[in-house]
Motif scaffolding. Structure first.
Motif, PDB file in Angstrom:
ATOM      1  N   VAL A 155      11.710  34.933  30.364  1.00  0.00           N
ATOM      2  CA  VAL A 155      12.698  35.753  29.896  1.00  0.00           C
ATOM      3  C   VAL A 155      14.014  35.670  30.355  1.00  0.00           C
ATOM      4  CG1 VAL A 155      13.292  37.833  28.558  1.00  0.00           C
ATOM      5  CG2 VAL A 155      11.290  37.035  27.210  1.00  0.00           C
ATOM      6  N   LEU A 156      15.105  35.110  29.906  1.00  0.00           N
ATOM      7  CA  LEU A 156      15.961  35.196  29.959  1.00  0.00           C
ATOM      8  C   LEU A 156      17.343  36.481  30.088  1.00  0.00           C
ATOM      9  CD1 LEU A 156      17.706  31.535  29.756  1.00  0.00           C
ATOM     10  CD2 LEU A 156      16.253  32.422  31.861  1.00  0.00           C
ATOM     11  N   ASP A 157      17.802  37.516  30.859  1.00  0.00           N
ATOM     12  CA  ASP A 157      18.400  38.513  29.966  1.00  0.00           C
ATOM     13  C   ASP A 157      19.783  38.068  30.047  1.00  0.00           C
ATOM     14  OD1 ASP A 157      19.534  37.962  32.941  1.00  0.00           O
ATOM     15  OD2 ASP A 157      18.880  40.036  33.229  1.00  0.00           O
ATOM     16  N   GLY A 158      20.787  39.228  29.615  1.00  0.00           N
ATOM     17  CA  GLY A 158      22.501  38.979  29.725  1.00  0.00           C
ATOM     18  C   GLY A 158      22.936  37.658  30.203  1.00  0.00           C
ATOM     19  N   ASP A 159      22.170  38.408  31.413  1.00  0.00           N
ATOM     20  CA  ASP A 159      23.157  37.651  32.784  1.00  0.00           C
ATOM     21  C   ASP A 159      22.695  36.385  33.289  1.00  0.00           C
ATOM     22  OD1 ASP A 159      25.397  40.275  32.482  1.00  0.00           O
ATOM     23  OD2 ASP A 159      23.464  40.533  33.818  1.00  0.00           O
ATOM     24  N   GLY A 160      21.659  35.546  32.243  1.00  0.00           N
ATOM     25  CA  GLY A 160      21.275  34.652  32.486  1.00  0.00           C
ATOM     26  C   GLY A 160      19.682  34.492  33.517  1.00  0.00           C
ATOM     27  N   ARG A 161      19.533  36.065  34.495  1.00  0.00           N
ATOM     28  CA  ARG A 161      18.572  36.081  35.336  1.00  0.00           C
ATOM     29  C   ARG A 161      17.190  35.963  34.779  1.00  0.00           C
ATOM     30  NH1 ARG A 161      20.759  41.611  37.527  1.00  0.00           N
ATOM     31  NH2 ARG A 161      20.781  41.886  35.044  1.00  0.00           N
ATOM     32  N   ALA A 162      16.265  35.190  35.166  1.00  0.00           N
ATOM     33  CA  ALA A 162      15.496  34.932  34.418  1.00  0.00           C
ATOM     34  C   ALA A 162      13.390  35.618  35.040  1.00  0.00           C
ATOM     35  CB  ALA A 162      14.531  33.607  35.282  1.00  0.00           C
ATOM     36  N   TRP A 163      13.140  36.628  34.239  1.00  0.00           N
ATOM     37  CA  TRP A 163      11.721  37.302  34.224  1.00  0.00           C
ATOM     38  C   TRP A 163      10.869  37.434  33.640  1.00  0.00           C
ATOM     39  CZ3 TRP A 163      13.313  43.064  34.393  1.00  0.00           C
ATOM     40  CH2 TRP A 163      14.411  43.038  34.157  1.00  0.00           C
ATOM     41  N   LEU A 190      13.307  31.607  27.349  1.00  0.00           N
ATOM     42  CA  LEU A 190      13.616  30.591  27.749  1.00  0.00           C
ATOM     43  C   LEU A 190      13.553  29.088  26.675  1.00  0.00           C
ATOM     44  CD1 LEU A 190      14.617  28.317  29.374  1.00  0.00           C
ATOM     45  CD2 LEU A 190      12.446  28.856  30.749  1.00  0.00           C
ATOM     46  N   GLU A 191      11.740  29.885  25.748  1.00  0.00           N
ATOM     47  CA  GLU A 191      12.082  28.601  24.499  1.00  0.00           C
ATOM     48  C   GLU A 191      12.979  28.729  23.713  1.00  0.00           C
ATOM     49  OE1 GLU A 191       7.664  27.266  21.865  1.00  0.00           O
ATOM     50  OE2 GLU A 191       7.564  29.027  23.169  1.00  0.00           O
ATOM     51  N   HIS A 192      13.601  29.764  22.894  1.00  0.00           N
ATOM     52  CA  HIS A 192      14.082  30.349  22.326  1.00  0.00           C
ATOM     53  C   HIS A 192      15.662  29.132  22.795  1.00  0.00           C
ATOM     54  CE1 HIS A 192      11.664  33.393  20.163  1.00  0.00           C
ATOM     55  NE2 HIS A 192      10.915  31.897  20.039  1.00  0.00           N
ATOM     56  N   VAL A 193      15.456  29.371  23.741  1.00  0.00           N
ATOM     57  CA  VAL A 193      17.204  29.460  24.287  1.00  0.00           C
ATOM     58  C   VAL A 193      17.496  27.562  24.456  1.00  0.00           C
ATOM     59  CG1 VAL A 193      19.068  29.256  26.172  1.00  0.00           C
ATOM     60  CG2 VAL A 193      17.904  30.820  25.880  1.00  0.00           C
ATOM     61  N   LEU A 194      16.551  27.038  24.768  1.00  0.00           N
ATOM     62  CA  LEU A 194      15.824  25.658  25.275  1.00  0.00           C
ATOM     63  C   LEU A 194      16.352  25.064  23.451  1.00  0.00           C
ATOM     64  CD1 LEU A 194      13.732  25.362  28.046  1.00  0.00           C
ATOM     65  CD2 LEU A 194      16.019  25.068  28.325  1.00  0.00           C
ATOM     66  N   ASP A 195      15.433  25.297  22.442  1.00  0.00           N
ATOM     67  CA  ASP A 195      15.497  24.775  21.729  1.00  0.00           C
ATOM     68  C   ASP A 195      16.706  24.912  20.863  1.00  0.00           C
ATOM     69  OD1 ASP A 195      14.490  27.248  20.650  1.00  0.00           O
ATOM     70  OD2 ASP A 195      12.404  26.334  19.972  1.00  0.00           O
ATOM     71  N   GLY A 196      17.572  25.935  20.925  1.00  0.00           N
ATOM     72  CA  GLY A 196      18.742  26.402  20.505  1.00  0.00           C
ATOM     73  C   GLY A 196      17.965  27.523  19.037  1.00  0.00           C
ATOM     74  N   ARG A 197      17.256  28.660  19.307  1.00  0.00           N
ATOM     75  CA  ARG A 197      17.215  29.341  17.867  1.00  0.00           C
ATOM     76  C   ARG A 197      18.224  30.591  19.159  1.00  0.00           C
ATOM     77  NH1 ARG A 197      11.010  29.999  17.580  1.00  0.00           N
ATOM     78  NH2 ARG A 197      10.657  28.017  19.683  1.00  0.00           N
ATOM     79  N   ALA A 198      18.610  30.486  20.373  1.00  0.00           N
ATOM     80  CA  ALA A 198      18.739  32.372  21.038  1.00  0.00           C
ATOM     81  C   ALA A 198      20.583  30.904  22.037  1.00  0.00           C
ATOM     82  CB  ALA A 198      17.791  32.729  22.456  1.00  0.00           C
TER      83      ALA A 198
END
Length: 323
Positions: free
Chosen positions: A134-142, A90-98
């Motif tokens: 961690v977010l999976d390929g469908d956006g679900r939170a783990w 989630l950190e990488h998604v929010l800060d633009g690394r993923a």
């Protein structure tokens, strides 16, 4: 087919990497390597404890990594799990690394649902932050990094803590989407504009306090720095950035320590600026930094964090933003 290993994070006590085959992530490995003979004896317990935690939370219906085992490899204890399918921190998604695996509104609802799941199970995560999701390929939170999850009631200020943990890598719009999603799932009326503004103010103060508390990790063995080798004491980044670099000399150690701390504060709060690379103390104290500034709206970031606008190296190096 050869296995590719990518280091995700490393520190004095553990290293985490992901193993891929043919470009597909297969397993995540957390290797324990605590310094000191006595502390190293506890590494096996740490690995087995996380396996038990994962099994217990999976039994409660929480979305956690599966296939967990604890074993010794190359003289070290390690925890191994299956990789989350299409997973990204989630950190990488929010800060633009993923990339975003789903629309931000969907992700916000998934995160709110996860928090309420933990609450309904009577569990508390002592260190909630975006690196533990961690977010999976469908956006679900783990949930990951679960060794210290314990029984208990959610603290009164949990929403402020969550807002503080993401406020420097997420937009205000995303944070409000999360708040609205949690209100909806709880069946509560929406907060008004003043209440949302107060939440942001409190989250900023919590984040500033956390940033100050984390500055000590820049002068001890940590995930940020490691001790320099050689006759004079000092610290250097664990992951060295690309050059070119610039060396800045100081009249005394106190002055060098202060500038190093100011640069570290910028890193903790994600302020665009030169990266501190190395601090050397002794008779000829000096700091090595990248001789470029990272791009970004520094004035806006400093104002948002409530930090002084003075450059840590003002008057020492001619700084110019990178083109």
């Amino acid at each position: 087919m050869p296995i590719h290993r990518e280091i995700l994070k490393t520190g004095p006590k553990r290293t985490v990497w992901i193993e891929s085959e043919g470009g597909v992530a297969r397993r995540v490995v957390k290797r324990f390597h605590a310094p000191g003979v006595l502390d190293r004896l506890k590494d096996g317990h740490r690995a087995r404890r996380e396996v038990r935690a994962l099994e217990r939370l999976a039994g409660l219906g929480l979305r956690v990594p599966v296939g967990a085992i604890a074993r010794r490899s190359e003289g070290f204890w390690q925890l191994e799990t299956d990789a989350v399918p299409g997973g990204a921190s989630l950190e990488h998604v929010l800060d633009g690394r993923a990339p975003w695996p789903a629309r931000p509104g969907v992700v916000a609802r998934e995160l709110a649902a996860l928090v309420l799941q933990l609450e309904a199970a009577g569990l508390v995560h002592p260190d909630p932050h975006p690196g533990n999701v961690v977010l999976d390929g469908d956006g679900r939170a783990w949930l990951i990094d679960l060794a210290r999850v314990r029984r208990g009631s959610a603290p009164a200020g949990l929403l402020v803590t969550l807002a503080a943990s993401v406020r420097e890598i997420s937009s205000r719009t995303f944070r409000r989407r999360y708040v609205r999603a949690e209100e909806t799932l709880r069946g509560l009326p929406h907060r008004d504009r003043n209440e949302l503004r107060d939440l942001e103010t409190r989250a900023r103060q919590v984040r500033r306090d956390a940033g100050e508390a984390q500055l000590d990790r820049w002068t001890r063995e940590s995930g940020a720095v490691t001790a320099c080798t050689g006759r004079t004491p000092g610290w250097k980044l664990r992951e060295l950035p690309p050059g070119p670099w610039t060396r800045v000399r100081f009249a005394n150690e106190d002055e060098a320590r202060q500038v190093w701390t100011d640069l570290a504060r910028w890193r903790e709060h994600r302020i665009p600026g030169p990266l501190p690379v190395l601090l050397r103390l002794g008779r000829r104290p000096r700091i090595v930094v990248t001789n470029r500034d990272e791009p970004g709206d520094r004035a806006r970031a400093l104002g948002d964090r409530g930090l002084a606008a003075r450059h840590p190296l003002e008057g020492r190096v001619p700084w110019a933003p990178r083109e």
